[in-house]
Design an enzyme around this catalytic site. Structure first.
Site, PDB file in Angstrom:
ATOM      1  N   LYS A   1      34.306  36.708  49.989  1.00 30.46           N
ATOM      2  CA  LYS A   1      35.884  36.597  50.246  1.00 30.46           C
ATOM      3  C   LYS A   1      35.977  34.997  50.108  1.00 30.46           C
ATOM      4  O   LYS A   1      35.774  34.345  50.925  1.00 30.46           O
ATOM      5  CB  LYS A   1      36.138  37.038  51.616  1.00 30.46           C
ATOM      6  CG  LYS A   1      37.511  37.146  51.928  1.00 30.46           C
ATOM      7  CD  LYS A   1      37.683  37.967  53.208  1.00 30.46           C
ATOM      8  CE  LYS A   1      39.127  37.917  53.701  1.00 30.46           C
ATOM      9  NZ  LYS A   1      40.241  37.294  52.701  1.00 30.46           N
TER      10      LYS A   1
ATOM     11  N   ARG B   1      45.785  35.443  47.489  1.00 33.07           N
ATOM     12  CA  ARG B   1      45.546  36.458  46.665  1.00 33.07           C
ATOM     13  C   ARG B   1      46.773  36.480  45.433  1.00 33.07           C
ATOM     14  O   ARG B   1      47.690  36.476  46.154  1.00 33.07           O
ATOM     15  CB  ARG B   1      45.586  38.017  47.421  1.00 33.07           C
ATOM     16  CG  ARG B   1      45.395  39.074  46.604  1.00 33.07           C
ATOM     17  CD  ARG B   1      44.026  39.761  46.360  1.00 33.07           C
ATOM     18  NE  ARG B   1      43.962  40.991  45.649  1.00 33.07           N
ATOM     19  CZ  ARG B   1      43.876  42.078  46.169  1.00 33.07           C
ATOM     20  NH1 ARG B   1      44.115  41.964  47.405  1.00 33.07           N
ATOM     21  NH2 ARG B   1      43.722  42.941  45.381  1.00 33.07           N
TER      22      ARG B   1
ATOM     23  N   ARG C   1      50.643  38.156  46.729  1.00 27.85           N
ATOM     24  CA  ARG C   1      50.364  39.564  47.246  1.00 27.85           C
ATOM     25  C   ARG C   1      51.307  40.625  47.543  1.00 27.85           C
ATOM     26  O   ARG C   1      51.609  41.706  47.347  1.00 27.85           O
ATOM     27  CB  ARG C   1      49.319  39.730  48.298  1.00 27.85           C
ATOM     28  CG  ARG C   1      48.710  40.603  48.748  1.00 27.85           C
ATOM     29  CD  ARG C   1      47.701  40.345  50.192  1.00 27.85           C
ATOM     30  NE  ARG C   1      48.785  40.245  51.077  1.00 27.85           N
ATOM     31  CZ  ARG C   1      48.447  41.001  52.487  1.00 27.85           C
ATOM     32  NH1 ARG C   1      47.416  41.531  52.434  1.00 27.85           N
ATOM     33  NH2 ARG C   1      49.447  40.782  53.266  1.00 27.85           N
TER      34      ARG C   1
ATOM     35  N   LYS D   1      36.825  44.006  54.053  1.00 30.58           N
ATOM     36  CA  LYS D   1      36.828  42.635  54.165  1.00 30.58           C
ATOM     37  C   LYS D   1      36.130  42.493  55.484  1.00 30.58           C
ATOM     38  O   LYS D   1      36.080  43.217  56.440  1.00 30.58           O
ATOM     39  CB  LYS D   1      37.957  42.084  54.227  1.00 30.58           C
ATOM     40  CG  LYS D   1      38.887  42.285  55.290  1.00 30.58           C
ATOM     41  CD  LYS D   1      40.267  41.730  55.028  1.00 30.58           C
ATOM     42  CE  LYS D   1      41.417  42.182  56.115  1.00 30.58           C
ATOM     43  NZ  LYS D   1      42.584  41.711  55.800  1.00 30.58           N
TER      44      LYS D   1
END
Ligand SMILES: [Zn+2]
Ligand SMILES: [Zn+2]
Lengths: 336, 529
Positions: B227, B232, B247, B396
């Site tokens: 991660k 993102r 995102r 995650k």
């Protein structure tokens, strides 16, 4: 100018507000020897007093709630009546709050104070309208003592309920309303709006509705909810106490639209807290405009504020040159 | 306006999604263009009315109602729009109100000085519930009626009997009041032309890994990746244009011209945006410097060039891959990367693990790993690419963040846009009665916070050494970091990895800040939860 001012002969004691020369309490919170009761709501009318003076309607309501032996003895009075007790002249006038609700003006040696209990100024088909009484001191409630509390005309709120009934004809409409006063007023207003289908009642509502009918208030057709009709209430109005809105009793109804009739519904967060689909701003208490209008109508030079949100109303009163204080701050016995 | 106000009011008090959808559908069917399109834009948050501000509303009520009563009311109600809606001096509500489109049109075109009078005149004509809805047009914080943009698109799909993905696709080719969109939904017009435009594809998100259900995580069912501690992004390159989306669907391409220049293909990729520094991946703080710059200069780009770690592929030219499984998409991605090799792009590596313990060790290793990794990701091998946060698909598993409360010791002028502010901070922990410096951080505070800090520093300076000021030891920062290690090079004997100021503790007395012993306790790796 008063010869003796009420602040010299009214005290707050742990039991409640006490009239010294009359030796009685007004809406005491604990059992006392002699009480004047303004109306039948539980925070004003309690069981276990020696002697209770109240309107015929209020006495009947207390007997209905607490049983016939709720007090050792009773004294029934009527609006417009005056009587003398231990040198106190007591005048009785309607408060417009619920059936039988009364204001008491106490006059003693030239000074006078009016205890209005809970009141409102709007027309209500279930009780007589508020009548202003002149006095040196006016004691007012302040349940909705903030300027954000404005109750819309009740016709609008009833309209919302009927409109939702049109929009969701396949769902039962469950309305939370106090069993005493609010429920009966709601039914009467529904009838005035032309709604003539039966109204269904939670069991806790039935006896008080019957009592109202005995006093000549026309509620139309009302039925208790029972095991036979419970599943056939789609598109019907059911009234229950607020506490039953989300309890097990309500969960046995089929996907109801939940409504709540209360002045608090004006505030979105409060309504949301109650998980209410349809908030109806209907109250038997004065809203901000009615409170301030009443101070001005009566014109008493001194205001005592009790029962609710005092701060804003005290501020208003001082802005408008009234002498004003919170009733809880009146001297008590210890300061004597 | 009246029916829109009624809609918002009903939505506010409606809890179930089905009932909410019904209210919206009824409204869309009963309301003409362009009103319904503006209503959609207001609920979706795609309409900005720059002249209509919170401060304007405050001023309007202050000139009408006694300030003590306003304050008492606001304290009780807790929301400005509602407080003002209730307090506004009541008139007889007007028989009719202007349409929503007329109100929006006027607010968009009126000179700024004319807005207060216009808003006041509208408020005069309304009921309290209508005022509340109207004042919501001026509130930036969202409507809070429990309708997300995504849910709204689902309702539009239902309204036009289309697939929600078609709506999502069309959405990027249209703007308020969405007249062409409704024409298409009602079969009166063509689909808005956006097929080859670089529209945003709703992102698939991961759930945090919870203690229960860990036994489901086996190498056969889940693939593991690092991660990364960047942001993102979705890189969309179509024949009609290219974009880099965050995102949430914001186009951030403007801040990364170096990256856009490398995007010369027809595909949609999902990955992590980071920057390189001195030949390796930089920290989130380094990335922050690029994110803060809308138009970066060449020097900054050369110092901190953008990098993409690619981990998924949603589309390859005309082929939509989202229906394929993760393993299948990964196969496509690997082949594609081998073929295209865009500069600055690297493939996210798949981590080997034979059992859960091995996975935990990976997670711990991420604490000490070089560069910007903050845990592991787990992706079910058979998961299609689904918008939202579907249960059980992706997880995650972040390493534990660590925090200490440290005292500000020195402040230094920042760089670039912030060069006029003291924006680099050295902070320390107590040892006996003395403070030992443990680290230094730059952090992207809001401008307001930065100004406030700058003021504080100027008022609390003890000594100046060139660009550095020593300050009174009185302000506490909550400092988050990823790991602490022993270090001979640091005076305190410890080095923090990725220290960042997570909060300014204006409220905390300096003598209650942490001691060195608190930091020592955090040495090395801590066990996973
Ligand atoms: Zn009452
Ligand atoms: Zn009461």
């Amino acid at each position: 100018m008063a010869l003796t001012h009420p602040r010299d002969w009214i005290l707050t004691r742990p039991e409640g507000v006490y009239c010294v020369p009359g030796d009685f309490y007004i809406d005491p919170a604990r059992p006392v020897a002699r009480a004047l009761i303004t109306h039948g709501h539980a925070d004003h009318a309690r069981a276990g007093h020696g002697n209770v003076l109240a309107t015929t309607e209020t006495l009947a309501i207390m007997a209905c709630r607490y049983g016939a032996d709720f007090a050792a003895s009773t004294q029934a009075v009527a609006y417009g009546e005056s009587l003398n007790h231990n040198g106190i002249d007591i005048t009785i006038a309607p408060a417009g709050h619920i059936l039988g609700s009364a204001q008491y003006r106490l006059s003693y040696q030239g000074g006078s104070v009016t205890f209005s209990g809970d009141y409102k100024r709007r027309a209500d088909p279930t009780c007589e309208g508020f009548e202003p009484l002149e006095a040196d001191v006016f004691v007012t409630e302040a349940t909705f003592g903030l300027p954000v509390f404005i109750h819309p005309p009740i016709e609008e709120e009833i309209g919302k309920l009927l409109c939702s009934l049109d929009q969701f004809p396949d769902r039962c409409h469950l309305v939370g309303a106090y069993a005493l006063g609010k429920a009966q007023r709601l039914i009467c207003q529904l009838r005035r709006a032309g709604y003539d289908a039966p109204v269904y009642l939670h069991g806790a509502m039935v006896r008080l509705c019957r009592l109202y009918q005995e006093f000549g208030i026309d509620l139309g057709t009302v039925f208790p909810v029972d095991d036979n009709n419970r599943q056939r209430l789609a598109g019907q109005i059911v009234i229950c106490p607020p506490s039953a809105l989300h309890d097990r009793w309500a969960s046995r109804l089929n996907e109801p639209v939940t409504a709540m009739a209360s002045g608090w519904m004006r505030i979105r967060a409060r309504a949301k807290q109650r998980a209410v689909d349809l908030p109806l701003i209907i109250s038997d208490h004065a809203d901000w405009n009615e409170l301030t209008q009443t101070l001005n109508d009566i014109g008493a030079p001194e205001i005592w504020v009790t029962h609710g949100r005092e701060e804003a109303l005290l501020h208003y009163a001082s802005l408008h040159q009234y002498r004003a204080s919170a009733l809880s701050l009146l001297r008590d016995d210890e300061d004597d | 306006m009246r029916s829109f106000a009624r809609l918002l009011d009903r939505l506010f008090y409606t809890y179930g999604n089905n009932a909410k959808a019904r209210l919206l559908l009824d409204y869309l069917r009963a309301t003409p263009d362009p009103d319904r399109g503006y209503a959609i834009a207001i609920i979706a948050g795609t309409l900005e009315l720059p002249g209509f501000k919170r401060s304007l509303v405050r001023d309007l009520i202050a000139s009408r109602v006694d300030p003590v009563l306003v304050d008492l009311s606001y304290d009780y109600v807790g929301e400005l729009a509602e407080t003002v809606a209730h307090l506004w001096p009541a008139n007889q509500p007007a028989a009719t109100l202007p349409s929503l489109a007329e109100i929006v049109g006027t607010l968009l075109t009126l000179p700024k000085s004319g807005v207060p009078d216009y808003v006041a005149a509208r408020l005069d004509d309304m009921t309290s519930a209508e005022r509340w809805a109207f004042l919501k047009l001026g509130s930036r914080g969202g409507l809070r009626v429990g309708v997300s943009a995504r849910f709204l698109k689902q309702v539009l799909a239902q309204f036009g009997d289309r697939d929600v993905q078609e709506i999502e696709t069309a959405w990027h080719g249209v703007a308020p009041p969405y007249v062409e969109l409704f024409a298409w939904l009602e079969r009166r017009g063509e689909a808005p032309a956006s097929a080859d435009l670089p529209f945003f594809h709703p992102v698939m998100l991961a759930q945090p890994l919870e203690a229960q259900g860990l036994e489901r995580i086996t190498p056969a069912t889940y693939a593991a990746e690092w991660k990364y501690d960047g942001i993102r992004v979705q890189i969309v390159a179509r024949t009609g244009g290219k974009a880099i989306y965050s995102r949430t669907g914001d186009d951030i391409g403007g801040s990364f011209p170096d990256l856009l220049a490398a995007v010369d293909f027809d595909a949609v990729l999902d990955g992590e945006l980071l920057v390189a520094k001195d030949g390796r991946l930089g920290s989130f703080n380094d990335l922050q410097q690029r994110l803060n710059r809308k138009k970066p200069d060449r020097q900054l780009i050369e110092r901190l060039p953008a990098r993409i770690i690619v981990y998924d592929m949603l589309r390859d030219a005309h082929r939509d891959l989202r229906g394929l499984t993760f393993s299948e998409r990964r196969g496509c991605l690997e082949a594609w990367m081998a073929r295209i090799r865009p500069s600055g792009f690297a493939l996210s590596s798949i981590l080997d693990f034979k059992d859960f313990d091995a996975l935990s060790r990976h997670r711990l290793a991420s604490t000490d790993a070089e560069g910007s990794v903050e845990g592991v990701m787990l992706k079910r091998r058979d998961s299609p690419y689904l918008a939202g946060r579907p249960a059980g698909m992706w997880y995650k598993w972040k390493r534990d963040p660590r925090v200490v409360d440290a005292v500000l010791m020195y402040a230094q002028r920042g760089h670039g846009k912030r060069s006029s502010y003291y924006s680099d901070y050295t902070f320390g922990l107590w040892q006996g009665d003395a403070l030992l410096p443990i680290g230094k951080a730059y952090f992207g505070f809001t401008d307001a916070e930065l100004k406030q800090l700058d003021q504080w520093i100027r008022h609390n300076t003890l000594k100046s050494f060139g660009p550095v000021r020593e300050v009174t030891k009185a302000l506490v920062f909550e400092v988050a970091f990823d790991a602490v290690n022993r270090s001979a090079r640091h005076k305190s004997g410890f080095a923090l990895r990725f220290p960042r100021i997570s909060r300014i503790r204006w409220d905390k007395p300096a003598n209650e800040a942490d001691r060195m012993a608190n930091l020592e306790a955090l040495l090395g790796s801590t066990a996973p939860r």
